[in-house]
Design a protein around this motif. Structure first.
Motif, short mmCIF file in Angstrom:
data_model
loop_
_atom_site.label_atom_id
_atom_site.label_comp_id
_atom_site.label_asym_id
_atom_site.label_seq_id
_atom_site.Cartn_x
_atom_site.Cartn_y
_atom_site.Cartn_z
N GLU B 33 0.82 -1.16 -0.10
CA GLU B 33 -0.10 0.03 -0.01
C GLU B 33 0.83 1.21 -0.01
N ALA B 34 1.92 1.05 0.96
CA ALA B 34 2.68 2.41 1.08
C ALA B 34 3.72 2.56 0.08
N LEU B 35 4.58 1.15 -0.43
CA LEU B 35 5.60 1.33 -1.28
C LEU B 35 5.08 1.54 -2.74
N SER B 36 3.69 1.46 -2.92
CA SER B 36 3.22 1.50 -4.41
C SER B 36 2.57 2.99 -4.40
N HIS B 37 2.54 3.50 -3.21
CA HIS B 37 1.56 5.02 -3.07
C HIS B 37 0.04 4.45 -3.86
N ALA B 38 -0.47 3.39 -3.25
CA ALA B 38 -1.86 2.79 -3.57
C ALA B 38 -2.69 4.10 -3.50
N ASP B 39 -2.52 4.86 -2.55
CA ASP B 39 -3.58 5.84 -2.50
C ASP B 39 -3.78 6.68 -3.82
#
Ligand code: HEM
Ligand code: FE2
Lengths: 445, 233
Positions: B33-39
């Protein structure tokens, strides 16, 4: 052939062989694309991407047909009973072949899921799943009815269930590209370095046991150790594909350490094949089958074990990842492990299925050496191209096409070796479809 | 070794590795979620991924290093050529690669689809993946940047050439794009004045020129880059 239903295997093999040939023809077309300039008008109609989807899907299709045929051949002998339903086996074969044809025609017209190696669109996924369920049901029922359990058939069934289960992870649409690749490898890696190895271990153990007359106890003991090591190294070893996808960095350690051990079970398989052959208790009837079996174990070790190990550590993989080095390994490993395993199975079973006790193996022998030598050359030329690419593009940082222009010569040599390989395939396929009794058999005693 | 022991080797080997693997899978799902900037994955990005799959781009190009090896990796394509560069190549590959010896198919994408693709690539560009691939890595860019700063005082024209997009089409000594001609010895053919006019409006010098007018440059930049190029003989 001891059981009537073993005949099913014959039709699976007959279906698989022409697909193998077609796969290789398309491979040559891919090499043409790398070597020459294909005009824009051709590229617009039949791009490289479509040809690659053909090449790889045909590979998977013919190999799975080979495994299934092999299973239908082995299970009656292991359970000492007929296959539960011959009709279902043929229904399943036809369903798979029709799916294959629909997929290829679809690709040509742009009907694709667009994920490498898993291009088959969703509706066809469903047919594949249905076919797999019929297959597993049929094989499982045969075993349950017979109530005779052996390690060989347990491993075979376990490997096939594992294989089918993993396929499901390749079906959904993933919104996040990172997660997409994460599960893509559950299909690709856990197939070739997990489920398919179980199937291979089991089929190889069966053939070796039959050929050498070595005790089942000994064969099955080694089988346990091998598949244990395959699973131990291969499952966590999936991490060697998670170095650069945006997954946590512990995968560099987990993937590196576990996958570096992956050659061990393959080495064990070579040693144990050699041991069985040395301690054999039976006469060699068709020496060519032995040649294929030993060739398979050795090239399995070279292609998967050695070539895989060479680029599996993160420090090296950083430069070679997604280059022609990968391609070199992919070809040697798939050919060494799974093409040769299938050909070993075919050469073991086809004479019995065609009612030829001792077959004339001259064509098959030339085919074996042609294919093996040509594929080794291809492994080397892809490898040289890959090292050039890693150095020029990744280390020096020059442009992609600059690197390609230096690699072009080696792709041309690959094309040349590929033609040589194709001639071996044509010979093997023709030979397997029309085995002839050996003339010298009578004089040999 | 007995068959019993062999069986335990199998069982323990399989279970231990699988347990570790499943545990890490669970953790990876969370951290990605964080590593790929899923937001930042919005409808445009998803539409872009669908277009990427619809046209089977991935069987020629790798992305994150996976796929066909026939064409350049697209992980950092936005960093390398920008959204404009993507649009130019996808809209009319026949023209974009007219001088190249390897072709890309024209699949007649709608303009909106190309915008979606660019949104998708922009999101992919942000994935924290250990700075792979090396050729487009920050490490290399920062090294190139240092060299640029060092050379900018000596040759402001060279700095303009490197930073103002000339190199997405032109190559100098092996580095750069392949759409335009190589400029290694351009000074032997054109004078500084001719180059300046060409850069401002190529068609006034050569009516058949494919190069777009470089309207983004200041007069000073144009003058410096022309002086630099005319020195290459
Ligand atoms: C018979 C077994 C194997 C087969 C058929 C096989 C096949 C392949 C194929 C086709 C790929 C490329 C996938 C793609 O990116 O499209 C691949 C990648 C790879 N394989 Fe294997 N493999 C086998 C065993 C192994 C083993 C035992 C190792 C390690 C010791 C290994 C290490 C790797 C690595 C590191 C990559 C990634 C290359 C990259 O980063 O681009 N493989 N394998
Ligand atoms: Fe792998």
């Amino acid at each position: 052939m001891e059981f009537r239903s073993q005949k099913i295997a014959y039709w699976y093999f007959v279906a698989a062989l022409p697909l193998f040939l077609l796969q290789v023809v398309l491979g040559l077309w891919l090499a043409v694309n790398y070597t020459f300039t294909v005009p824009q008008s051709v590229v617009d109609v039949f791009p490289f991407a479509t040809a690659r989807a053909f090449h790889t899907n045909l590979l998977v299709l013919w190999m799975l047909l080979g495994f299934m045929g092999g299973t239908y051949y082995i299970v009656p002998e292991e359970t000492r009973s007929e296959i539960y339903s011959t009709a279902l086996a043929y229904v399943q074969l036809v369903a798979l072949l029709l799916t294959g044809v629909a997929a290829l025609v679809g690709f040509a017209f742009g009907w694709t899921k667009g994920r490498p190696l898993l291009e088959i669109p969703f509706p066809l996924n469903l047919v594949v799943v249905a076919g797999a369920l019929i297959f597993l049901f049929n094989v499982g029922m045969t075993m349950f009815r017979a109530k005779r359990w052996t390690v060989i058939q347990g491993t075979l069934l376990g490997g096939l269930v594992f294989l089918a289960g993993l396929y499901l992870f390749g079906i959904p649409f993933y919104r996040n590209l990172v997660i997409d690749w994460y599960y893509w490898w559950w299909v690709i890696h856990l197939w070739v370095e997990g489920a398919w190895e179980l199937v291979t271990g089991s089929i190889m153990a069966f053939i070796l046991m039959k050929l050498t007359g070595v005790d089942r106890e000994v064969v099955e003991k080694w089988l346990y150790v091998e598949i244990g090591l395959f699973m131990f190294t291969g499952v966590a070893g999936t991490g060697h594909h998670y170095y650069w996808i945006g997954a946590p960095s512990y995968w560099l350690w987990v993937g590196g350490v576990f996958s570096a051990l992956e050659p061990l079970p393959i080495m064990l398989m070579v040693i144990d094949t050699m041991q069985h052959v040395k301690r054999r208790r039976t006469r060699i009837v068709n020496p060519l089958v032995w040649t294929y079996a030993i060739g398979c174990s050795i090239l399995h070790l070279i292609g998967a074990g050695v070539w895989g190990f060479l680029h599996t550590l993160p420090q090296i993989n950083y430069y070679t990842h997604g280059s022609q080095v990968t391609v070199s390994h992919g070809h040697l490993a798939f050919f060494g492990a799974y093409a040769l395993l299938n050909l070993t199975t075919f050469y073991y079973a086809m004479p019995k299925l065609q009612g030829v006790a001792v077959f004339d193996d001259r064509r098959g022998r030339i085919a074996f050496w042609t294919m093996c030598i040509a594929m080794m050359i291809m492994g080397l030329t892809f490898g040289v191209a890959g090292v050039l690419q890693s150095y020029i593009e990744r280390v020096l940082g020059m442009g992609y096409m600059t690197a390609q222009s230096y690699m072009r010569l080696w792709m041309g040599v690959t094309l040349f070796a590929g033609v040589f390989f194709l001639s071996g395939v044509v010979l093997a396929v023709t030979d397997l479809l029309s085995l002839r009794p050996a003339k010298v058999a009578a004089t040999k005693v | 070794m007995s068959k019993r022991i062999a069986f335990w080797i199998f069982l323990i080997g399989t279970l231990s590795s699988s347990a570790l693997f499943l545990f890490l899978t669970f953790d990876t799902q969370r951290q990605v979620e964080a590593l790929s900037h899923a937001d930042r994955i919005d409808d445009r990005v998803i539409a872009g991924k669908r277009a990427f799959q619809k046209y089977n781009c991935n069987d020629c190009h790798t992305i994150l290093g996976f796929g066909g090896y026939y064409a350049p990796d697209l992980t950092r394509v936005i960093r390398r050529v920008g959204a404009e560069g993507v649009r130019y190549r996808v809209t009319d590959p026949g023209k974009a690669f007219a001088n190249g010896w390897r072709k890309m198919p024209n699949q007649h994408l709608a303009a909106a689809e190309i915008d979606d693709l660019a949104a998708f690539f922009t999101w992919v560009d942000g994935i924290e993946n250990g700075d792979w691939p090396p050729q487009d890595s920050r490490k290399r860019l920062s090294r190139a940047g240092e060299r640029l700063v060092a050379s900018a005082a000596a040759s402001p024209g060279a700095a303009v050439f490197q930073t103002r997009g000339c190199m997405s089409c032109h190559t100098l000594h092996g580095a750069g794009g392949t759409f335009g001609p190589v400029l290694d010895t351009i000074g032997a053919r054109l004078s500084a004045g001719q180059i300046e006019r060409y850069v401002q409006d190529p068609k006034t010098v050569n009516p058949k020129a494919n190069m777009p007018a470089q309207t983004g440059l200041t007069d000073r930049e144009r003058e410096e880059v022309a002086r630099f190029l005319s020195s290459l003989k």
